[in-house]
Design an enzyme around this catalytic site. Structure first.
Site, mmCIF file in Angstrom:
data_model
loop_
_atom_site.group_PDB
_atom_site.id
_atom_site.type_symbol
_atom_site.label_atom_id
_atom_site.label_comp_id
_atom_site.label_asym_id
_atom_site.label_seq_id
_atom_site.Cartn_x
_atom_site.Cartn_y
_atom_site.Cartn_z
ATOM 1 N N GLU A 76 40.618 13.235 -10.614
ATOM 2 C CA GLU A 76 41.165 14.278 -11.277
ATOM 3 C C GLU A 76 42.370 14.845 -10.884
ATOM 4 O O GLU A 76 43.528 14.889 -11.439
ATOM 5 C CB GLU A 76 40.227 15.434 -11.523
ATOM 6 N N ASP A 77 42.399 14.939 -9.369
ATOM 7 C CA ASP A 77 43.738 15.579 -8.802
ATOM 8 C C ASP A 77 44.525 14.950 -7.953
ATOM 9 O O ASP A 77 45.541 15.304 -7.419
ATOM 10 C CB ASP A 77 43.010 16.735 -7.972
#
Ligand code: MN
Length: 720
Positions: A76-77
């Protein structure tokens, strides 16, 4: 803040054979991936995955879950991809991380209570593996614990509302009571800070001023020892702030009226002792009637077991006492995960025992006598059959798996369905028969000129959509039949110069079992009845006068039983706009119309409609009867399997292999030769007439282009 080695120790404490190497690898991978990223608090980002993994270790979860806790934000990051994780950690862990990433991308919109339930369902449907949900709950718990670092109060409130609407009930559903309570209190503190502080203060006063908990605990312990239960473990614990608040609101009570602010838990090793202790306590203190509950012989649907009773305690205090075994106590603390723990120590950790508790949980959810609870719980399983999508305004709509944009349109409103012309999924135009996926946003484009097509019935999956389409088509069909049938009969009567009075029709209705004139019109339009039958019934002598009887009968037989060679009948569901199914349609054999070609319909008195290509030579003879012409179009949603026979005339060079080249070219164009005649041979050329099956005019043109490219083909033309 937990350190890496502390996490390893924690996992080892309940799973001595854990794969330390794997967890170390996940730790190092996460550290590298997150690099210099910082949390809102200014601390290194890595603290977050480490804390999440630690919460999962508190739940005594397997190695894969611990690793996913460490890795859960990498895709996700950071720049990390699914494939990288799969290469290093294997498919299982990669899929779990992927599942957590997908859950993180859901945008909540909890303006209505029923929406919250749908969101929870979608959440579960998307979790697939329960471990995905557990990681996501641990993630949310740590984020809530550190929420004070988020600067925007709007965002804090939104997160808190989301947590109390979605995450806490999910934690409750799977028996994670401790997590559920903590999530509730953390959220409540943000949403209603004044009330939170007020109750929190009262609770502290209540416990401190009286030193009640300690006093009662000691007293209970002494009594138990005196009665031979030295091993009993006792703990007094106050209700959570949010549960106190909820009870005050729900039962309309003041703080002082609450009887069970502190519950005393008595834990013993075996079930028999639990009941003995209950009897002992009831003989010592005055029980409050109607407050005894035996969840040992009658466990709650989520597996919770305990004896509950409320009493007037040693200091005149009202108190709740919960009595249960060590195992039951574990279940009450960490929910279903505890079952796995006990299963393992008993069975010696056999293959697959690791997931026994997952299966056990599903069993428990399915075994309950309380119908309301049962419904609530079985929904868990049913979600797998659902797909959850969004309206452009962000409302959530639940549909069966396999649903299409058209189902969505009918779900919104039947008028939206009827007028549905096109659909967009996540901003991209898609076919109406596309399949919806969880989280898709659907935009329906309507057009008042649009109408339901019979082909729609073949791909909608909801009963609601199919029923609405059927209803629409039936009413439309009836109107069209009446119009066409009346038209056909009127024209016939006019041609014959007959004037009919309503009273004349009675014998006709009786003979053919018709309700009224409308039924007769419908029959005529569908080709089941013929105007001639009407005339010969009403005026038995009519044809006798006009012709001799034998000839008339022959004609009648001909028109009812056989059809002229020139026409072939095809299935009506080919989809032609301008007509509705049920009307007798024939395709002129003279021109064999292909889908996509310009066509017209010719009303044939007594025999429905014949479809011709606009180029058909036979139309010339009808040019003086414009009232028989119908404007028709092919329906765009033609099914691909249907084929049409087209007849072509080809001049071939008279040379070896010419016929084989010809048939190969047809085959290469995906056409199918169904008939072939050699019509005429000459010294240098010969002419063949062949019937080829094609899908539509484009397919036909493609095959013809292929034929024209052959050196042996002199000419190709459509034959009549
Ligand atoms: Mn996270």
């Amino acid at each position: 803040m937990i350190r890496h080695y502390e996490l390893i120790d924690k996992v080892k404490s309940y799973n001595p054979s854990c794969d330390v190497g794997l967890i170390n690898k996940a730790y190092v991978f996460s550290m590298r991936a997150h690099g210099n990223q910082k949390r809102a608090s200014g601390q290194p980002y890595l603290i977050h995955p480490l804390e999440v993994a630690s919460i999962l270790a508190d739940l005594k979860l397997d190695d894969a879950s611990i690793c996913v806790g460490l890795l859960h934000d990498t895709v996700e990051d950071t720049l990390t991809t699914y494939d990288e994780i799969k290469d290093i950690f294997g498919r299982e862990i990669a899929d779990l991380v992927d599942g957590v990433t997908k859950l993180s991308q859901i945008k909540f919109n909890t303006k209505a209570v029923e929406q919250a339930e749908n969101f929870r369902k979608m959440f579960l449907a998307m979790s697939k593996d329960i471990r995905v949900l557990l990681v996501k709950l641990a993630d949310r718990l740590h984020n809530m614990r550190t929420m004070e670092h988020i600067a925007s109060s709007d965002k804090r409130r939104r997160k808190a509302q989301e947590t109390i609407d979605i995450y806490a009930p999910l934690a409750d559903r799977i028996g994670l009571y401790a997590i559920k309570s903590e999530l509730e209190d953390l959220s409540f503190k943000e949403i209603n800070p004044d009330e939170y502080q007020r109750i929190s203060r009262r609770l502290d006063e209540f416990i401190e001023k009286e030193e009640l908990v300690d006093k009662v605990s000691h007293e209970l312990k002494d009594e138990l020892r005196n009665h031979g239960f030295e091993k009993a473990y006792i703990k007094g614990r106050a209700k959570t702030i949010y549960s106190i608040y909820r009870k005050m609101v729900k039962k309309n009570l003041t703080f002082d009226q609450l009887t069970d602010i502190v519950a005393y838990r008595v834990v013993m090793e075996d079930v028999k002792s639990c009941y003995e202790i209950l009897g002992m306590i009831h003989s010592l203190y005055k029980a409050i009637p109607g407050r005894f509950k035996d969840y040992i012989s009658n466990p709650k649907p989520n597996g919770y077991q305990s004896l509950h009773t409320s009493l007037i305690g040693p200091f005149g205090n009202r108190m709740e006492v919960q009595i249960r075994t060590t195992e039951m106590d574990e279940v009450s603390e960490i929910g279903v995960a505890a079952h796995w723990l006990y299963k393992q120590t008993e069975g010696g950790g056999s293959e697959g025992a690791q997931y026994a508790w997952l299966r056990k949980m599903l069993e428990m959810l399915n075994n309950t006598d309380d119908p309301e609870e049962f419904l609530e719980n079985t929904k868990l399983d049913l979600f797998k059959e659902h797909v959850f999508v969004f309206t452009p305004k962000g409302d959530l709509v639940s549909l069966p798996v396999g649903a299409t944009p058209l189902d969505f349109a009918y779900e919104v409103h039947s008028e939206v369905g009827h007028r549905c012309q096109a659909a967009k999924i996540n901003g991209r135009v898609v076919p109406l028969r596309a399949r919806l996926n969880n989280g898709d946003q659907i935009d329906i484009i309507t057009n008042n000129g649009q109408e339901p097509s019979p082909a729609w019935r073949e791909f909608v999956v909801t009963g609601k959509a199919r029923a609405a389409i059927n209803r629409y088509l039936r009413s439309k069909e009836l109107v069209e039949h009446l119009r066409l049938g009346k038209d056909m009969l009127d024209k016939y009567l006019k041609k014959e110069g007959i004037n009919l009075k309503d009273a004349d029709l009675k014998p006709f209705f009786e003979k053919y079992n018709l309700k009224d004139l409308d039924a007769a019109y419908a029959g005529i339009a569908q080709g089941r009845l013929f105007p001639k039958q009407l005339i010969s019934t009403v005026f038995p002598d009519y044809y006798k006068e006009a012709l001799n009887e034998k000839a008339a009968n022959e004609r009648l037989v001909e028109s009812t039983k056989s059809r002229p060679d020139k026409e072939i009948e095809r299935d009506l569901s080919v989809g032609i706009q301008g007509l509705t199914p049920g009307i007798s349609i024939h395709f002129g054999k003279c021109c064999n119309p292909l889908p996509g070609e310009p066509i017209v319909g010719i009303i044939n008195t007594g025999r429905g409609v014949t479809v011709h290509t606009k180029m058909c030579k036979n139309l010339v003879t009808l040019s003086d009867q414009p009232d028989r012409w119908l404007s028709l179009n092919w329906d765009g949603e033609e099914s691909e399997e249907r084929v049409y026979v087209v007849r072509v005339k080809v001049q071939l060079a008279h040379e070896p292999g010419a016929l084989s080249d010809f048939s190969t070219a047809v085959f290469n164009g995906a056409g199918n030769i169904v008939d072939l005649h050699i019509e005429r041979r000459a010294t240098d050329t010969y002419e063949i007439r062949t019937d080829i099956e094609v899908r539509d005019i484009l397919h036909y043109e493609k095959i013809i282009a292929g034929l024209k490219a052959l050196s042996c083909v002199r000419s190709v033309e459509r034959a009549q």
